[in-house]
Design a protein around this motif. Structure first.
Motif, PDB file in Angstrom:
ATOM      1  N   GLU A  50       0.839  -1.193   0.000  1.00 40.23           N
ATOM      2  CA  GLU A  50       0.000   0.000   0.000  1.00 40.23           C
ATOM      3  C   GLU A  50       0.881   1.253   0.000  1.00 40.23           C
ATOM      4  OE1 GLU A  50      -3.820   0.626  -0.483  1.00 40.23           O
ATOM      5  OE2 GLU A  50      -3.215  -1.283   0.395  1.00 40.23           O
ATOM      6  N   GLY A  51       0.521   2.247  -0.825  1.00 37.37           N
ATOM      7  CA  GLY A  51       1.274   3.487  -0.842  1.00 37.37           C
ATOM      8  C   GLY A  51       2.127   3.632  -2.089  1.00 37.37           C
ATOM      9  N   THR A  52       2.533   2.518  -2.689  1.00 39.62           N
ATOM     10  CA  THR A  52       3.238   2.569  -3.968  1.00 39.62           C
ATOM     11  C   THR A  52       2.188   2.570  -5.070  1.00 39.62           C
ATOM     12  OG1 THR A  52       5.015   1.271  -3.006  1.00 39.62           O
ATOM     13  CG2 THR A  52       4.960   1.414  -5.394  1.00 39.62           C
ATOM     14  N   PRO A  53       2.313   3.490  -6.053  1.00 36.01           N
ATOM     15  CA  PRO A  53       1.319   3.475  -7.129  1.00 36.01           C
ATOM     16  C   PRO A  53       1.411   2.185  -7.951  1.00 36.01           C
ATOM     17  CG  PRO A  53       3.086   5.047  -7.574  1.00 36.01           C
ATOM     18  CD  PRO A  53       3.276   4.585  -6.172  1.00 36.01           C
ATOM     19  N   GLY A  54       0.266   1.777  -8.466  1.00 31.19           N
ATOM     20  CA  GLY A  54       0.247   0.647  -9.396  1.00 31.19           C
ATOM     21  C   GLY A  54       0.388  -0.710  -8.742  1.00 31.19           C
ATOM     22  N   ILE A  55      -0.044  -0.873  -7.478  1.00 28.52           N
ATOM     23  CA  ILE A  55       0.056  -2.214  -6.899  1.00 28.52           C
ATOM     24  C   ILE A  55      -1.144  -3.073  -7.268  1.00 28.52           C
ATOM     25  CG2 ILE A  55       1.508  -1.579  -4.949  1.00 28.52           C
ATOM     26  CD1 ILE A  55      -1.113  -1.894  -3.263  1.00 28.52           C
ATOM     27  N   GLY A  56      -2.095  -2.502  -8.028  1.00 25.17           N
ATOM     28  CA  GLY A  56      -3.216  -3.307  -8.498  1.00 25.17           C
ATOM     29  C   GLY A  56      -2.763  -4.133  -9.687  1.00 25.17           C
ATOM     30  N   GLY A  57      -3.281  -3.755 -10.883  1.00 25.51           N
ATOM     31  CA  GLY A  57      -2.880  -4.491 -12.082  1.00 25.51           C
ATOM     32  C   GLY A  57      -1.472  -4.160 -12.522  1.00 25.51           C
ATOM     33  N   GLY A  58      -1.014  -2.968 -12.192  1.00 24.62           N
ATOM     34  CA  GLY A  58       0.238  -2.466 -12.763  1.00 24.62           C
ATOM     35  C   GLY A  58       1.426  -3.377 -12.521  1.00 24.62           C
ATOM     36  N   ILE A  59       1.660  -3.714 -11.260  1.00 23.04           N
ATOM     37  CA  ILE A  59       2.845  -4.512 -10.953  1.00 23.04           C
ATOM     38  C   ILE A  59       2.702  -5.922 -11.523  1.00 23.04           C
ATOM     39  CG2 ILE A  59       1.936  -5.161  -8.665  1.00 23.04           C
ATOM     40  CD1 ILE A  59       5.624  -4.635  -9.416  1.00 23.04           C
ATOM     41  N   VAL A  60       1.476  -6.449 -11.512  1.00 24.00           N
ATOM     42  CA  VAL A  60       1.291  -7.806 -12.037  1.00 24.00           C
ATOM     43  C   VAL A  60       1.581  -7.826 -13.541  1.00 24.00           C
ATOM     44  CG1 VAL A  60      -0.352  -9.682 -12.360  1.00 24.00           C
ATOM     45  CG2 VAL A  60      -0.383  -8.358 -10.248  1.00 24.00           C
ATOM     46  N   LEU A  61       1.062  -6.823 -14.249  1.00 28.28           N
ATOM     47  CA  LEU A  61       1.308  -6.790 -15.691  1.00 28.28           C
ATOM     48  C   LEU A  61       2.793  -6.611 -15.978  1.00 28.28           C
ATOM     49  CD1 LEU A  61      -1.674  -4.803 -17.196  1.00 28.28           C
ATOM     50  CD2 LEU A  61      -1.198  -7.234 -17.283  1.00 28.28           C
ATOM     51  N   MET A  62       3.462  -5.804 -15.153  1.00 25.47           N
ATOM     52  CA  MET A  62       4.904  -5.629 -15.341  1.00 25.47           C
ATOM     53  C   MET A  62       5.630  -6.968 -15.217  1.00 25.47           C
ATOM     54  SD  MET A  62       7.769  -4.042 -15.637  1.00 25.47           S
ATOM     55  CE  MET A  62       7.662  -2.273 -15.431  1.00 25.47           C
ATOM     56  N   LEU A  63       5.300  -7.719 -14.150  1.00 23.27           N
ATOM     57  CA  LEU A  63       5.985  -8.999 -13.929  1.00 23.27           C
ATOM     58  C   LEU A  63       5.641 -10.002 -15.027  1.00 23.27           C
ATOM     59  CD1 LEU A  63       5.436  -9.167 -10.072  1.00 23.27           C
ATOM     60  CD2 LEU A  63       7.594  -8.748 -11.234  1.00 23.27           C
ATOM     61  N   VAL A  64       4.377 -10.020 -15.430  1.00 18.19           N
ATOM     62  CA  VAL A  64       3.976 -10.941 -16.502  1.00 18.19           C
ATOM     63  C   VAL A  64       4.690 -10.569 -17.796  1.00 18.19           C
ATOM     64  CG1 VAL A  64       2.037 -11.634 -17.943  1.00 18.19           C
ATOM     65  CG2 VAL A  64       1.767 -11.516 -15.465  1.00 18.19           C
ATOM     66  N   SER A  65       4.747  -9.268 -18.070  1.00 13.42           N
ATOM     67  CA  SER A  65       5.403  -8.825 -19.294  1.00 13.42           C
ATOM     68  C   SER A  65       6.875  -9.222 -19.293  1.00 13.42           C
ATOM     69  CB  SER A  65       5.253  -7.315 -19.429  1.00 13.42           C
ATOM     70  OG  SER A  65       6.150  -6.818 -20.371  1.00 13.42           O
ATOM     71  N   LEU A  66       7.533  -9.094 -18.133  1.00 16.89           N
ATOM     72  CA  LEU A  66       8.941  -9.504 -18.055  1.00 16.89           C
ATOM     73  C   LEU A  66       9.074 -10.995 -18.339  1.00 16.89           C
ATOM     74  CD1 LEU A  66      10.219  -7.513 -14.962  1.00 16.89           C
ATOM     75  CD2 LEU A  66      10.898  -7.203 -17.333  1.00 16.89           C
ATOM     76  N   ALA A  67       8.169 -11.791 -17.755  1.00 19.44           N
ATOM     77  CA  ALA A  67       8.238 -13.238 -17.997  1.00 19.44           C
ATOM     78  C   ALA A  67       8.071 -13.537 -19.483  1.00 19.44           C
ATOM     79  CB  ALA A  67       7.180 -13.956 -17.174  1.00 19.44           C
ATOM     80  N   ILE A  68       7.122 -12.851 -20.131  1.00 14.47           N
ATOM     81  CA  ILE A  68       6.918 -13.087 -21.564  1.00 14.47           C
ATOM     82  C   ILE A  68       8.156 -12.668 -22.342  1.00 14.47           C
ATOM     83  CG2 ILE A  68       5.496 -12.487 -23.554  1.00 14.47           C
ATOM     84  CD1 ILE A  68       3.212 -11.958 -21.649  1.00 14.47           C
ATOM     85  N   PHE A  69       8.730 -11.535 -21.945  1.00 12.29           N
ATOM     86  CA  PHE A  69       9.935 -11.063 -22.637  1.00 12.29           C
ATOM     87  C   PHE A  69      11.042 -12.109 -22.549  1.00 12.29           C
ATOM     88  CE2 PHE A  69      14.072  -9.128 -22.846  1.00 12.29           C
ATOM     89  CZ  PHE A  69      13.975  -8.280 -23.931  1.00 12.29           C
ATOM     90  N   ILE A  70      11.165 -12.730 -21.366  1.00  9.38           N
ATOM     91  CA  ILE A  70      12.243 -13.703 -21.175  1.00  9.38           C
ATOM     92  C   ILE A  70      12.028 -14.910 -22.082  1.00  9.38           C
ATOM     93  CG2 ILE A  70      13.294 -15.264 -19.493  1.00  9.38           C
ATOM     94  CD1 ILE A  70      12.615 -13.010 -17.409  1.00  9.38           C
ATOM     95  N   VAL A  71      10.772 -15.326 -22.244  1.00 10.41           N
ATOM     96  CA  VAL A  71      10.486 -16.418 -23.175  1.00 10.41           C
ATOM     97  C   VAL A  71      10.911 -16.021 -24.591  1.00 10.41           C
ATOM     98  CG1 VAL A  71       8.652 -17.762 -24.239  1.00 10.41           C
ATOM     99  CG2 VAL A  71       8.613 -17.329 -21.772  1.00 10.41           C
ATOM    100  N   ALA A  72      10.535 -14.792 -24.984  1.00  8.13           N
ATOM    101  CA  ALA A  72      10.897 -14.326 -26.326  1.00  8.13           C
ATOM    102  C   ALA A  72      12.405 -14.282 -26.480  1.00  8.13           C
ATOM    103  CB  ALA A  72      10.307 -12.939 -26.572  1.00  8.13           C
ATOM    104  N   PHE A  73      13.071 -13.766 -25.457  1.00  8.26           N
ATOM    105  CA  PHE A  73      14.521 -13.642 -25.550  1.00  8.26           C
ATOM    106  C   PHE A  73      15.182 -15.012 -25.658  1.00  8.26           C
ATOM    107  CE2 PHE A  73      18.699 -13.774 -23.711  1.00  8.26           C
ATOM    108  CZ  PHE A  73      19.350 -12.835 -24.480  1.00  8.26           C
ATOM    109  N   THR A  74      14.647 -15.985 -24.892  1.00  6.35           N
ATOM    110  CA  THR A  74      15.247 -17.314 -24.930  1.00  6.35           C
ATOM    111  C   THR A  74      15.119 -17.917 -26.324  1.00  6.35           C
ATOM    112  OG1 THR A  74      14.636 -17.564 -22.627  1.00  6.35           O
ATOM    113  CG2 THR A  74      15.274 -19.557 -23.791  1.00  6.35           C
ATOM    114  N   MET A  75      13.956 -17.726 -26.951  1.00  6.23           N
ATOM    115  CA  MET A  75      13.801 -18.278 -28.304  1.00  6.23           C
ATOM    116  C   MET A  75      14.767 -17.615 -29.280  1.00  6.23           C
ATOM    117  SD  MET A  75       9.818 -19.139 -28.821  1.00  6.23           S
ATOM    118  CE  MET A  75       9.074 -17.592 -28.421  1.00  6.23           C
ATOM    119  N   GLY A  76      14.889 -16.294 -29.167  1.00  9.07           N
ATOM    120  CA  GLY A  76      15.842 -15.609 -30.031  1.00  9.07           C
ATOM    121  C   GLY A  76      17.270 -16.025 -29.698  1.00  9.07           C
ATOM    122  N   GLY A  77      17.576 -16.063 -28.413  1.00  9.50           N
ATOM    123  CA  GLY A  77      18.942 -16.331 -27.983  1.00  9.50           C
ATOM    124  C   GLY A  77      19.438 -17.701 -28.413  1.00  9.50           C
ATOM    125  N   LEU A  78      18.569 -18.720 -28.325  1.00 12.16           N
ATOM    126  CA  LEU A  78      18.950 -20.056 -28.785  1.00 12.16           C
ATOM    127  C   LEU A  78      19.377 -19.989 -30.253  1.00 12.16           C
ATOM    128  CD1 LEU A  78      16.206 -22.399 -27.282  1.00 12.16           C
ATOM    129  CD2 LEU A  78      18.582 -22.212 -26.595  1.00 12.16           C
TER     130      LEU A  78
END
Lengths: 586, 224
Positions: free
Chosen positions: A155-183
């Motif tokens: 509580e007190g940090t902006p975006g603790i609703g959907g914001g932080i969850v979408l950020m973390l999900v987006s990072l996870a998706i990015f890592i999948v994309a990066f792994t496919m490219g990196g291989l």
């Protein structure tokens, strides 16, 4: 041999025939590279605009009122995360990696073209999810790009609703994309080089991208682990990172977790990430300097070793980001030592760039200007890194503008200058047209001087003790009024630098339509990408026959030769070997 | 923990160094003409791609194991029961690995009659393993061990889920290979037969690897 089997094997080259398979669902590495680059630059511009918004707040606190304190934190967070991951990582590896690896190694495409295509579309999805967080209730996360718990989900940090969850999900998706490219990038470098292209005949750009990709493949999992665990802390209520705590007088259900654990995971990814961005830049700048100075790169072997060594060392320095988090003094000593050791191969590279320029036949064309500008900004950013690497110096400077100045110089401005150098350098090959030289020079000088006027004063502010991450400073005893004047100046410089980038975009777009037709090898370079039968290269890159490599990529100004460059495909001929033994080589 | 990461990183660096050392010592500016690189990785790109991928997965599970170890030192850690069913599941996964290994030997001998039952068995056993893991989850949930009850439980769910997801990814490639085998290899072009052989071989490598990961994870769970 491996490369013969792969390069010449009789496989269907997924020939694209419709507009969609050619430009949208394309499996051609060059198209994917451009898709990556356009997407990355687009989010980069979004992040640039965000920085202008919060810079206006910092420079003129009571004047514009464009952002409130919550938005200030949200914009700072998104600016940092986008620039580091979604712009620089994606552009250097997804963009330049995709374009250059097959062309410079003499391959027809990446070894797994379908996965390469998926990599881009998954990356695009991660960008959409990330930008989507602007449109959820509460907005994007404002936790700072390091996303430290517990504040990131309290509580007190902006975006603790959907914001932080979408950020973390987006990072996870990015890592999948990066792994496919990196291989793809790693396997292509290992398996699809053309005949004669040994590892030690690869241009340094490929070396930098190759090692950076390995770093990414090994380091991004740490971020994935952290993201998965923090998502569960936030959504399900586990206590991986969350300690027992009171929030607004209320006891939370969390208990026993360790925020420091997150910091270790984050920086175990975060520090190699610096080199994921820096190593491709090192490699590209080496090639640009060598071509435009008409000299072989000084100390090629040392340059390769330095890239590998920096890559390995980058995994054992991470806790220098955590000196103020508290640690055993011996750990502080250890990490300070490794941090200073990494300066040795890095300094070696800087000396070698300068020695490459020494008595070279320097052509100050636009890519060369940006490459030389990089040497300046990188030395400045690197030197302040030596300050911050020491525990005793870091403690008072931690979380001040000195740190902001340092990392923007070393991994903001420096890699971006290389991005521009690379775009100008390969623009004729990618588009088949020349850009406007004058506009390019205007772009360079204003960008270089402008970024210096942004970041040099920040070091001074930091030494004064001005902390970062403040929405407004108000009245304090230790910040003089002149600091605010400086802050306004920084904001004005930032606005100018941002405006100058319009010159770049105008130049690129105008040149795409109206630029003079480019020579296939306008800089008279030796490497394979300049020797394609078509400019821009067609699908399959090489026509009926793959190129065959007979020499290293830096045969410039070889004594006794008619031309001042010898393409890598040129077979050996008499008279050269004698010259090179006591010639330019050391 | 820091020490173990250090050793892992150093070990990795040394391996890379040894692998590259020979070639990194050459002086490319003195050598002209086509060099056939000695000791180049002489393998199908899929095989190299798989090994690179295994390095990535090792990093992922290795980091999870380190974090597990660190977090389990904290005083709020309440060890979880070790359901007996896990031993059964472990047995199933070992058998799946054995079956794939037999399929691999069969395909190397071009022995289609040996290939089919083993390939099929491997798939069924793997599905059984995944089903068994789900059963363990149900047992734990009915015993009151939820995801958020204690970090020990949370780690168990995450690690088993992650391991299961990796197996499920493997099943996709297994299904593709099986599909080709069942459509009949006799009438197929040579390249496709070679492709199936490669798929089966790589599946077996991947299964052995995930078995190893599972054994380490299982050991970790039993030890706390």
């Amino acid at each position: 041999m491996a490369y013969v089997a792969i390069a010449d094997r009789d496989h269907h080259l997924h020939d694209p025939d419709t507009f969609i398979t050619k430009y949208i669902w394309s499996q051609d590495h060059k198209v994917i590279a451009i898709q990556y680059a356009i997407t990355a630059i687009f989010v980069g511009v979004v992040a640039l605009v965000l920085s202008l918004l919060f810079r206006l707040q910092l420079g003129f606190p009571d004047t514009f009122n464009l952002v409130d304190p919550n938005q200030y934190y949200q914009y700072v967070t998104m600016h940092g995360m986008i620039m580091v991951i979604y712009l620089l990582t994606a552009l250097f590896l997804g963009g330049f990696g995709n374009y250059l690896i097959p062309l410079m190694c003499g391959a027809r495409d990446m070894v797994f073209p379908y996965m390469n295509m998926l990599s881009f579309w998954v990356y695009l999805l991660s960008v959409i999810v990330l930008l989507g967080s602007f449109f959820v209730p509460g907005g994007p996360t404002g936790a700072g790009w390091t996303l430290y718990p517990p504040q990131a989900i309290s509580e007190g940090t902006p975006g603790i609703g959907g914001g932080i969850v979408l950020m973390l999900v987006s990072l996870a998706i990015f890592i999948v994309a990066f792994t496919m490219g990196g291989l793809n990038y790693v396997t292509t470098v290992l398996q699809a080089r053309t005949r004669g292209m040994t590892l030690m005949r690869m241009p340094l750009a490929v070396w930098g991208i190759f090692v950076a990709t390995i770093l990414g493949l090994l380091a991004f999992p740490a971020l994935l682990v952290a993201a998965v665990m923090m998502t569960l802390d936030r959504v399900v209520g586990t206590s991986f990172f969350m300690p027992e705590m009171l929030s607004l007088g209320r006891e939370l259900d969390y208990g026993g977790g360790s925020p420091i654990l997150f910091q270790h995971l984050f920086w175990f990814f975060g520090h190699p990430e610096v080199y994921i961005v820096a190593l491709p830049a090192f490699g590209i700048v080496s090639d640009v300097l060598s071509v435009h100075a008409r000299k072989n790169i000084f100390g090629y072997r040392m340059m390769v070793w330095a890239i590998v060594l920096i890559g390995a060392l980058s995994f054992v320095v991470w806790a220098h980001h955590m000196y103020v988090s508290g640690m055993n003094p011996y750990f502080g000593f250890f990490f300070a030592t490794t941090t200073l050791i990494i300066a040795v191969p890095t300094a070696l590279k800087v000396y070698n760039w300068i020695l490459t320029l020494w008595r070279g036949d320097i052509h100050l064309r636009v890519p060369m200007l940006f490459a030389i500008g990089f040497i300046f900004t990188f030395i400045h950013g690197g030197l302040t890194g030596l300050f911050l690497g020491n525990v005793t110096v870091d403690l008072p400077l931690s979380d001040t503008y000195f740190v902001v100045g340092h990392f923007h110089m070393v991994m903001g401005v420096s890699p971006v200058l290389v991005v521009f150098a690379a775009i100008y350098h390969w623009f004729p090959k990618i588009t088949g047209r020349m850009f406007n030289e004058t506009l390019g020079k205007v772009h360079f000088w204003l960008t270089l001087l402008g970024t210096y006027s942004i970041y040099l004063p920040m070091h001074y502010l930091g030494i004064l003790g001005v902390p970062r991450r403040y929405y407004a400073y108000g009245d304090t005893d230790f910040i003089p009024a002149s600091a605010q004047t400086l802050n306004s100046g920084i904001t004005i410089a930032a606005l100018i630098v941002a405006a100058v980038q319009i010159v770049f975009f105008v130049n690129v777009i105008w040149s795409l339509w109206r630029g003079p037709k480019a020579d296939p090898n306008p800089w008279r370079a030796t490497t394979l990408e300049w020797l394609t039968p078509d400019t821009p290269p067609k699908h399959g890159n090489w026509g009926p026959n793959l190129p065959e490599v007979h020499r290293w990529p830096y045969d410039y100004s070889v004594p006794g030769e008619k031309e001042d460059f010898i393409p890598q495909t040129e077979p050996p001929h008499a008279g050269v070997a004698a010259g090179r033994d006591h010639g330019v080589h050391h | 923990m820091n020490i173990s990461v250090l050793f892992a990183a150093l070990g990795g660096a040394i391996l890379v160094w040894l692998f590259l050392l020979q070639r990194l010592k050459t002086k490319p500016w003195l050598e002209q003409g086509v060099i056939e690189e000695g000791g180049a990785v002489n393998a199908a790109p899929q095989r190299v791609g798989l090994w690179v991928f295994l390095a990535v997965v090792t990093s992922l599970f290795g980091l999870f194991a380190i974090v597990y170890n660190m977090r389990s030192q904290f005083p709020d850690w309440r060890p979880m029961p070790d359901p007996g069913l896990l031993w059964v599941n472990t047995g199933l996964l070992i058998l799946a690995s054995v079956a794939l290994q037999r399929a691999r030997t069969a395909v190397a001998r071009e022995d289609l009659d040996g290939l089919k039952p083993n390939l099929m068995a491997a798939g069924i056993l793997t599905f059984a393993f995944l089903g068994g893991q789900l059963l363990v989850w149900r047992q734990l949930i009915s015993g009151g061990y939820y995801l958020a009850t204690n970090p020990a439980d949370a780690f168990f769910y995450i690690l088993t889920a992650l391991h299961g997801l990796h197996l499920a990814g493997g099943l996709w490639f297994w299904a593709r290979a099986s599909n080709t085998v069942w459509k009949g290899l006799e009438s197929r072009p040579v390249t496709e037969v070679a492709g199936v052989r490669l798929s089966v071989t790589l599946c077996s490598v991947y299964w052995h690897y995930l078995l190893l990961v599972w054994l380490i994870l299982f050991g970790l769970l039993l030890s706390t």
